[in-house]
Design a protein around this motif. Structure first.
Motif, short mmCIF file in Angstrom:
data_model
loop_
_atom_site.label_atom_id
_atom_site.label_comp_id
_atom_site.label_asym_id
_atom_site.label_seq_id
_atom_site.Cartn_x
_atom_site.Cartn_y
_atom_site.Cartn_z
N LEU A 494 -14.43 4.51 -0.34
CA LEU A 494 -14.71 5.55 0.63
C LEU A 494 -13.84 6.78 0.41
CD1 LEU A 494 -16.41 5.85 3.38
CD2 LEU A 494 -14.20 5.56 4.45
N LEU A 495 -12.54 6.59 0.44
CA LEU A 495 -11.66 7.76 0.38
C LEU A 495 -10.61 7.66 -0.72
CD1 LEU A 495 -11.14 8.21 4.21
CD2 LEU A 495 -12.45 9.72 2.75
N GLY A 496 -10.70 6.60 -1.54
CA GLY A 496 -9.78 6.49 -2.66
C GLY A 496 -8.51 5.72 -2.32
N ARG A 539 -18.27 11.80 14.35
CA ARG A 539 -18.36 12.32 12.98
C ARG A 539 -17.20 13.24 12.73
NH1 ARG A 539 -24.66 13.67 11.60
NH2 ARG A 539 -25.32 11.50 11.70
N LEU A 540 -16.58 13.05 11.60
CA LEU A 540 -15.49 13.96 11.27
C LEU A 540 -15.33 14.04 9.77
CD1 LEU A 540 -13.20 11.50 10.90
CD2 LEU A 540 -13.02 11.83 13.34
N GLN A 541 -14.40 14.85 9.39
CA GLN A 541 -14.18 15.03 7.95
C GLN A 541 -12.79 14.53 7.61
OE1 GLN A 541 -16.24 18.50 6.11
NE2 GLN A 541 -15.53 19.44 8.01
N ALA A 542 -12.69 13.91 6.45
CA ALA A 542 -11.40 13.38 6.04
C ALA A 542 -11.14 13.79 4.59
CB ALA A 542 -11.38 11.87 6.17
N ARG A 543 -9.86 13.94 4.32
CA ARG A 543 -9.45 14.36 2.96
C ARG A 543 -9.30 13.11 2.11
NH1 ARG A 543 -9.94 19.30 1.27
NH2 ARG A 543 -8.89 20.15 3.12
N ALA A 544 -10.10 12.98 1.06
CA ALA A 544 -9.98 11.82 0.18
C ALA A 544 -8.72 11.95 -0.66
CB ALA A 544 -11.20 11.70 -0.70
N LYS A 545 -8.36 10.84 -1.33
CA LYS A 545 -7.12 10.84 -2.12
C LYS A 545 -7.16 11.91 -3.21
CE LYS A 545 -3.95 7.27 -3.78
NZ LYS A 545 -3.80 5.89 -4.21
N ASP A 546 -8.41 12.16 -3.73
CA ASP A 546 -8.53 13.16 -4.81
C ASP A 546 -8.70 14.58 -4.25
OD1 ASP A 546 -11.05 13.15 -3.80
OD2 ASP A 546 -12.00 12.21 -5.55
N GLY A 547 -8.56 14.77 -2.96
CA GLY A 547 -8.59 16.11 -2.39
C GLY A 547 -9.94 16.52 -1.81
N PRO A 551 -17.38 13.95 4.55
CA PRO A 551 -17.88 13.78 5.92
C PRO A 551 -18.01 12.27 6.20
CG PRO A 551 -19.68 14.39 4.47
CD PRO A 551 -18.46 14.36 3.62
N ILE A 552 -17.42 11.84 7.29
CA ILE A 552 -17.50 10.41 7.62
C ILE A 552 -17.97 10.24 9.06
CG2 ILE A 552 -15.74 9.64 5.98
CD1 ILE A 552 -13.74 9.67 8.31
N GLU A 553 -18.51 9.09 9.28
CA GLU A 553 -18.85 8.75 10.67
C GLU A 553 -18.09 7.48 10.97
OE1 GLU A 553 -22.91 9.07 12.83
OE2 GLU A 553 -22.75 7.03 12.05
N THR A 554 -17.41 7.47 12.10
CA THR A 554 -16.72 6.23 12.44
C THR A 554 -17.22 5.72 13.78
OG1 THR A 554 -14.63 5.15 12.85
CG2 THR A 554 -14.71 7.47 13.39
N TYR A 555 -17.51 4.44 13.73
CA TYR A 555 -17.86 3.74 14.95
C TYR A 555 -16.60 2.99 15.32
CZ TYR A 555 -19.35 -0.04 17.92
OH TYR A 555 -19.44 -0.92 18.96
N LEU A 556 -16.20 3.02 16.58
CA LEU A 556 -14.98 2.27 16.89
C LEU A 556 -14.99 1.70 18.29
CD1 LEU A 556 -12.95 4.25 18.73
CD2 LEU A 556 -12.76 5.39 16.55
N ILE A 573 -16.03 2.80 9.20
CA ILE A 573 -16.14 4.19 8.76
C ILE A 573 -17.12 4.25 7.59
CG2 ILE A 573 -14.94 6.16 7.78
CD1 ILE A 573 -12.39 5.14 9.05
N MET A 574 -18.08 5.18 7.68
CA MET A 574 -19.05 5.30 6.60
C MET A 574 -19.07 6.73 6.08
SD MET A 574 -22.16 2.80 7.52
CE MET A 574 -22.49 3.43 9.11
N ASP A 575 -19.30 6.82 4.79
CA ASP A 575 -19.46 8.12 4.15
C ASP A 575 -20.87 8.61 4.50
OD1 ASP A 575 -19.91 10.22 2.49
OD2 ASP A 575 -18.94 9.29 0.74
#
Ligand code: ADP
Length: 822
Positions: A494-496, A539-547, A551-556, A573-575
């Motif tokens: 997902l995010l590295g 829905r939000l955006q996250a910085r992956a390890k590679d920069g 856009p991700i959606e998280t159900y919680l 969390i899904m891409d």
């Protein structure tokens, strides 16, 4: 004379030398001769002294009894009988000396001496003292009786009561037996008195004046010393000394009339535990001789032994009883066997488990009753548990022993055997203790099964978690200083960041969420909790390890901590890059479609509207042409003009229909509530001429209330009914209109008996300009059903047709029953 006297003297000396008592009495019964032996026997110092006593004095002093203790009168004695000429065989008599209290036993025989006249002149009596033999005999009889009394009962109290009863007539007037109890007190366990009425009184005396263990005389002292106390004569001074200052006691003691007493110890195995007290009273005049005391001591020894035995027996009995009660009350089964392994005892639980009754098992060898096999052998054919799915070692059930019951049934047991040894270490038996462990085994199996089930479940869940196309996590995603507690391996895709990263780097979530989104996240979390909800999607955006910004959606799922602060518990969390792309494309498509529809409608309107004018011009000029140049035109020209007019008319109809279609606006502002019957009535009014001309029969049922564009429903009914009339068969049209509820919808049906439609065309007829017949056969433009479809779909319904060619068609359409505008 001298010679006579001399011989008389010699005779006298001879008579006095004889050990037997010899006496002679005259006809009046008066003694005139006694020898020295008789005088000594009778307690007189000399023959002379005895002869000096008067007969009445003698009678007062001595009481005579036979062997049955019946008083014997003097006249019945052998000497007196002999005076009357009666010679009896030897008679045994007890002489009780009222002065000394002594008893003497004698064997007495008398002989009459006849005078010359032939009459009895005097009688000679020979008295042999047999006291010693008689006492020996009595002693023996007594000891035999004592032995019997002592053996009569295993209950020592009964035994002692028997002893007391034995003593009272034979040895003394009173007998009391006291025993030390376990608390060190003195208990009076038996009392006997020649007069039974006095027994209760003796007990009371004991109660009022209980003997003290530390007293200097009597019971207390004997218990301490084990020494006999003997008072051959009790004087009043002694009573006064014993009573001390207690006048009551003195009065009672005087009342009893003590004459002699002896108290002997009950001693066994070196321990004195009781005292037998013997008392004679003035009433009976009886004394206690040394021999009596010796006899009492002997009796004491015998009784002590008997009581000791009885007590020992009682103790062992009690011990045995306790042991058996214990055995019976423990839940385990117990089998006891002797040194040879022969069963001696079985508890009820053992009976139940083995199926043997104690009565049938006793005497059998243990191996016959307690049959066991090793369970691991009996289940050898089955694969050992854990081969198919390896289990942790501690879950394996250990092997157990199976007990084979009498009827062959096997039960799992646990058992152990212990040898019983005596003090010298010799084997005297064996005790087997075992218990049914079916219950425990069942519980173990259940636990094992449950563990396996849980393990399988855990594996399944882990599989699911690891294969979810998303990052599953647990912990506080937006914590500043905590790492997550669980993250599946998808995280890395997902995010590295690997699962390990997530579970070790504190606050990773907070670091990589796009700052603006983090604020939203926290706000929404708060809102969710405030609304009392426990789950949210964001829905939000996250910085992956590679920069990259992903856009991700998280159900919680949200929980609250102890302080009622919202904490994030777990989520997914899904891409959503692809989903966002697809959504955008779809949105664009919908937008384009709408615009093209609008353009089409606009075009249809403009076209139909703008086309009308030139068409009217064409038509009017054609008519003008026909009127003015009628004579100039030949037959062909007329025909051509007619074709042209026809075409123009059809075009006009087409344009009108097209216009009608473009006017079916998808505008919901015109939605009203109306009954379908109202719309139908208006439609039928518009079709009045056609209905009359065709003699159509139209039946409609009660139709529901709808929410929608009423005019459009008028048009819908109108189109369907006009088609039903238009495409009629040979006979007059029968049209049936109905509506039925099906789930959330109303299903309307317009049924006719017309020509019908071939099944392959049932879908096509709803498309624009689609007609099944050549021009001229049936009038129409092929737009009617297209308009119907547009109206129905505009009201969130469906339309379709069913038909049998030659029999008729039914057109169905649905309208949502909730009557809410879309
Ligand atoms: P039009 O009636 O103007 O031809 P429609 O769109 O109303 O156009 O109908 C399309 C075609 O469907 C008709 O030409 C006809 O062939 C067929 N059709 C419609 N209604 C019926 C009906 N009730 N019975 C038989 N055929 C029908």
């Amino acid at each position: 004379m001298r010679r006579i006297l001399g011989s008389l003297e010699r005779s006298l000396a001879l008579l006095n030398a004889i050990a037997d008592g010899i006496s002679a009495r005259d006809k009046q019964g008066q003694l005139f001769f006694v020898n020295e032996a008789l005088a000594r026997m009778s307690g007189y110092p000399s023959a002379e002294a005895m002869l000096a006593v008067t007969p009445s004095e003698l009678a007062d002093r001595f009481a005579l009894f036979d062997e049955q203790d019946t008083p014997v009168s003097l006249s019945a004695m052998p000497g007196h009988m002999a005076l009357r000429g009666k010679v009896e065989p030897e008679r045994i008599v007890r002489t009780h000396d009222r002065i000394t209290g002594e008893d003497r036993w004698s064997a007495i025989k008398a002989q009459p001496v006849y005078g010359e006249s032939g009459e009895v002149e005097f009688a000679v009596t020979i008295t042999r003292d047999i006291t010693a033999q008689k006492k020996q005999q009595i002693l023996q009889e007594f000891l035999i009786a004592a032995g019997k009394a002592l053996a009569s009962s295993l209950d020592y109290k009964t035994t002692l009561a028997n002893v007391a009863k034995l003593v009272t007539p034979k040895l003394a007037d009173w007998c009391a037996i006291d025993l030390l109890d376990e608390q060190g007190g003195i208990n009076r366990v038996a009392v006997a008195h020649v007069d039974p009425a006095k027994v209760a009184w003796a007990y009371e005396l004991h109660q009022r004046y209980p003997p003290k263990t530390d007293s200097n005389t009597g019971v207390g002292k004997i218990l301490r010393t084990g020494q006999t106390e003997y008072y051959p004569t009790i004087t009043d001074e002694m009573l006064i000394a014993a009573a001390g200052s207690d006048n009551d006691l003195l009065a009672i003691a005087r009342e009893i009339g003590f004459r002699a007493s002896a108290a002997v110890p009950l001693t066994a195995r070196g321990h004195t535990f009781g005292v037998i007290t013997l008392v004679t009273t003035i009433d009976s005049g009886r004394y206690l001789s040394q021999e009596d005391v010796a006899l009492a001591e002997e009796l004491g020894r015998m009784a002590a032994l008997a009581v000791d035995n009885a007590k020992l027996y009682e103790q062992t009995e009690a011990q045995r009883e306790r042991f058996e009660v214990t055995l019976r009350s423990i839940g385990d089964a117990v089998i006891a066997a002797d040194a040879q392994g022969v069963i001696e005892l079985m508890t009820p639980v053992a009976e139940q488990l083995t199926g043997w009754k104690q009565t049938e098992a006793i005497g059998n060898p243990v191996s016959a009753v307690f049959k066991i096999v090793d369970e691991s052998i009996s289940v050898k054919s089955e694969p050992p548990t854990g081969v198919a799915s390896p289990e942790p070692a501690n879950l394996a059930i250990p092997n157990h022993t199976l007990l084979i019951k009498q009827r062959g049934q096997a039960i799992p047991i646990e058992h152990n055997a212990s040898p019983i040894k005596d003090r010298h270490g010799n084997l005297t038996g064996e005790v087997l203790v075992f218990r049914d462990i079916s219950e425990r085994r069942r519980a173990e199996r259940e636990r094992l099964q449950l563990t396996r089930l849980l393990e399988a479940e855990r594996r399944r869940l882990r599989n699911i978690l690891e294969n979810v196309p998303g990052m599953v996590w647990e912990g506080d995603l937006i914590s500043e200083n905590q790492a997550l507690t669980y993250v599946n391996n998808y995280a890395e895709k997902l995010l590295g960041y690997s699962a390990a990263d997530w579970m070790t780097i504190p606050g990773l979530g907070r670091q990589i969420i796009y700052p603006d989104d983090l604020a939203t996240f926290i706000q929404q979390l708060r809102d969710t909790v405030e609304r009392g909800q426990t789950a949210m999607t964001l829905r939000l955006q996250a910085r992956a390890k590679d920069g990259r910004l992903v856009p991700i959606e998280t159900y919680l799922t949200v929980t609250q901590d102890a302080a009622a602060n919202p904490t994030v518990a777990y989520g997914l969390i899904m891409d959503i890059t692809q989903r966002l792309d697809a959504e955008n494309a779809l949105r664009q498509y919908a937008h384009d479609l709408k615009r093209s529809n609008e353009e089409l409608e606009q075009f249809a309107y403009v076209a139909s509207h703008d086309l009308q004018e030139p068409l009217r011009m064409v038509t009017s000029y054609l008519q003008l042409l026909e009127q003015r140049y009628d004579s100039l035109f030949d037959k062909d020209a007329h025909e051509f003009i007619n074709f042209a007019v026809d075409g123009a008319t059809r075009m006009k109809a087409l344009i009108n229909d097209l216009l009608a279609y473009s006017r079916v606006k998808t505008d919901k502002r015109n939605f009203v509530s109306f009954t379908a019957n109202e719309a139908l009535t208006l439609a039928l009014a518009n079709l009045r001429t056609k209905i009359e001309d065709s003699q159509a029969q139209i039946i409609s049922e009660s139709l529901p209330t709808l929410m929608g564009n009423k005019n459009q429903f008028v048009q819908l009914f109108q189109n369907l009914i006009s088609n039903a009339i238009k495409f009629r068969g040979e006979s007059a049209p029968h049209i049936h209109i109905s509506a039925n509820r099906s789930g959330d919808d109303w299903v309307f049906a317009v049924q006719d008996n017309g020509i019908g439609i071939e099944s392959q065309y049932l879908d096509r007829i709803f498309l624009m300009f689609q007609r099944l017949h050549p021009v001229g056969t049936y009038q129409g433009s092929g737009i009617g059903l297209t308009i119907c479809k547009k109206v129905v779909e505009h009201h969130r319904g469906r339309i379709w047709a069913e038909s049998k060619p030659g029999e008729g068609s039914t057109f169905y359409f649905t309208v949502p029953a909730d009557a809410n505008p879309h």
